[in-house]
Design an enzyme around this catalytic site. Structure first.
Site, short mmCIF file in Angstrom:
data_model
loop_
_atom_site.label_atom_id
_atom_site.label_comp_id
_atom_site.label_asym_id
_atom_site.label_seq_id
_atom_site.Cartn_x
_atom_site.Cartn_y
_atom_site.Cartn_z
N GLN A 264 77.34 -76.75 -55.60
CA GLN A 264 76.39 -75.73 -56.04
C GLN A 264 76.97 -74.91 -57.19
O GLN A 264 78.16 -74.60 -57.20
CB GLN A 264 76.04 -74.81 -54.87
CG GLN A 264 74.82 -73.96 -55.14
CD GLN A 264 74.38 -73.22 -53.89
OE1 GLN A 264 74.73 -73.60 -52.79
NE2 GLN A 264 73.61 -72.17 -54.07
N SER B 277 82.11 -79.29 -51.69
CA SER B 277 81.16 -78.61 -50.79
C SER B 277 79.88 -79.43 -50.64
O SER B 277 79.90 -80.50 -50.04
CB SER B 277 80.90 -77.19 -51.29
OG SER B 277 80.17 -76.44 -50.34
N LEU B 278 78.78 -79.00 -51.23
CA LEU B 278 77.54 -79.78 -51.21
C LEU B 278 77.80 -81.22 -51.66
O LEU B 278 77.23 -82.17 -51.11
CB LEU B 278 76.51 -79.14 -52.15
CG LEU B 278 75.39 -80.06 -52.63
CD1 LEU B 278 74.40 -80.31 -51.52
CD2 LEU B 278 74.73 -79.55 -53.87
N ARG C 234 70.27 -77.76 -45.10
CA ARG C 234 71.52 -77.01 -45.31
C ARG C 234 71.29 -75.88 -46.32
O ARG C 234 71.71 -74.74 -46.10
CB ARG C 234 72.61 -77.97 -45.82
CG ARG C 234 73.97 -77.33 -46.08
CD ARG C 234 74.91 -78.39 -46.65
NE ARG C 234 76.30 -77.97 -46.76
CZ ARG C 234 76.86 -77.46 -47.86
NH1 ARG C 234 76.12 -77.27 -48.95
NH2 ARG C 234 78.13 -77.12 -47.88
N HIS D 173 81.28 -70.52 -47.02
CA HIS D 173 82.58 -70.91 -46.47
C HIS D 173 83.31 -69.75 -45.79
O HIS D 173 84.52 -69.64 -45.86
CB HIS D 173 83.44 -71.58 -47.56
CG HIS D 173 82.78 -72.78 -48.14
ND1 HIS D 173 82.57 -73.93 -47.43
CD2 HIS D 173 82.21 -72.99 -49.36
CE1 HIS D 173 81.91 -74.81 -48.18
NE2 HIS D 173 81.68 -74.25 -49.35
N GLN E 237 82.48 -77.39 -42.22
CA GLN E 237 82.68 -77.17 -43.66
C GLN E 237 81.99 -75.90 -44.16
O GLN E 237 82.49 -75.20 -45.03
CB GLN E 237 82.15 -78.40 -44.42
CG GLN E 237 82.50 -78.44 -45.89
CD GLN E 237 81.29 -78.80 -46.73
OE1 GLN E 237 80.30 -78.08 -46.74
NE2 GLN E 237 81.37 -79.92 -47.43
#
Length: 304
Positions: free
Chosen positions: A12, A96-97, A121, A205, A254
């Protein structure tokens, strides 16, 4: 013999209005990805990517599916132009994503299932972000130990944590808005080269994302998750995993755990005989990080 490659998929923040316009104009396969995505999502994803408005594209609920689809559309371009590069990819990772994009590329998730998970998500993380004023701050030019000291000092009973270990001298912290502001001030006075508040919806996170975890785990249970055909490095522990049960668990973890990107890249470069990395998708962030991790290692890209 073609070079052994690794593919890196962005997270992102890589999105920008206008992305995928040229890609979809030139490659029917890319257009097909977006057409399928729009049918699943119930809105015109390509129109949002190419025409905005930016506020809509930048919302977590939209930017996550947009980057996922744009990255896999960019992969269609690479496969059309240089199929040998794709065939010789021996490991992959995503920031991440981007880990979901990597899993889809590696055959652990279908394109459609990956999109459904990513859409939920993004929506769940957006809702969690809106519940508490929070954000993220990038601190450049400081050692991790010094940043951890700042985090302890600035927290003052609020949520504040190291969220992303990106590369040497680039660490992101995440927490409540007031704690982030205190930490930014301490970092500026403590010798940081730069302190940059990030344009994100909230404290990704960290434990502030806990409300999103249950929703993410619920949708992950509805999709068919298979062992990846090539190693996919997890953001949580910088290791690959074969067991779908373990992959599901780590994907839930995560959301509230630090992204260990530097460790992931060092593992990728050390263990798979890779000769070239490719950043696949919008932006150039991952190529920049790789230069800081290993200046001599070649990293090319195909943008969305």
């Amino acid at each position: 013999m073609a070079a052994r490659t690794a593919f890196l998929f962005p997270g992102q923040g890589a999105q920008s209005v206008g992305m995928a316009a040229e890609l979809c104009a030139e490659f029917p396969q890319a257009r097909e990805r977006f057409a399928e995505a729009s049918e699943i999502l119930g809105y015109d994803l390509l129109g949002m990517c190419t025409g905005g408005p930016a506020e809509q594209l930048d919302s977590t609920a939209h930017s996550q599916p947009a980057i996922y689809v744009a990255s896999l559309a960019a992969l269609e371009r690479l496969d059309a132009e240089s199929p040998d590069v794709v065939d010789n990819c021996v490991a992959t990772a995503g920031l991440s994503l981007g880990e979901y994009t990597a899993l889809a590329f590696a055959g652990a998730l279908s394109f459609a299932d990956g999109l459904r998970v990513v859409a939920e998500r993004g929506a769940a993380m957006q809702d969690a972000a809106e519940a508490v004023p929070s954000g993220m701050v990038s601190i450049l030019g400081m050692e991790l130990a010094d940043i951890e000291t700042i985090v302890r000092e600035a927290a003052q009973g609020e949520v504040l944590a190291v969220a992303n270990h990106l590369c040497p001298g680039n660490i992101v912290i995440s927490g409540t808005t007031s704690a982030c502001e205190r930490a930014a001030e301490l970092a500026e006075h403590g010798g940081a080269m730069r302190v940059v508040p990030l344009a994100v919806a909230g404290a990704f996170h960290t434990e502030l994302m806990k409300p999103a975890v249950a929703r993410l785990e619920a949708v992950l249970e509805t999709v068919d998750l298979r062992p990846p055909r090539i190693p996919v490095i997890s953001n949580v522990d910088a290791q690959p995993h074969d067991d779908p049960v373990e992959i599901r668990r780590l994907l839930g973890e995560q959301v509230v755990s630090p992204v260990r990107w530097e460790d992931s890249m060092r593992h990728l470069l050390a263990d798979y005989g890779i000769e070239t990395c490719w950043e696949i998708g919008p932006g150039r962030v991952l190529r920049g990080l790789m230069k800081r991790i290993d200046r001599k290692f070649p990293c090319e890209g195909v943008t969305a």
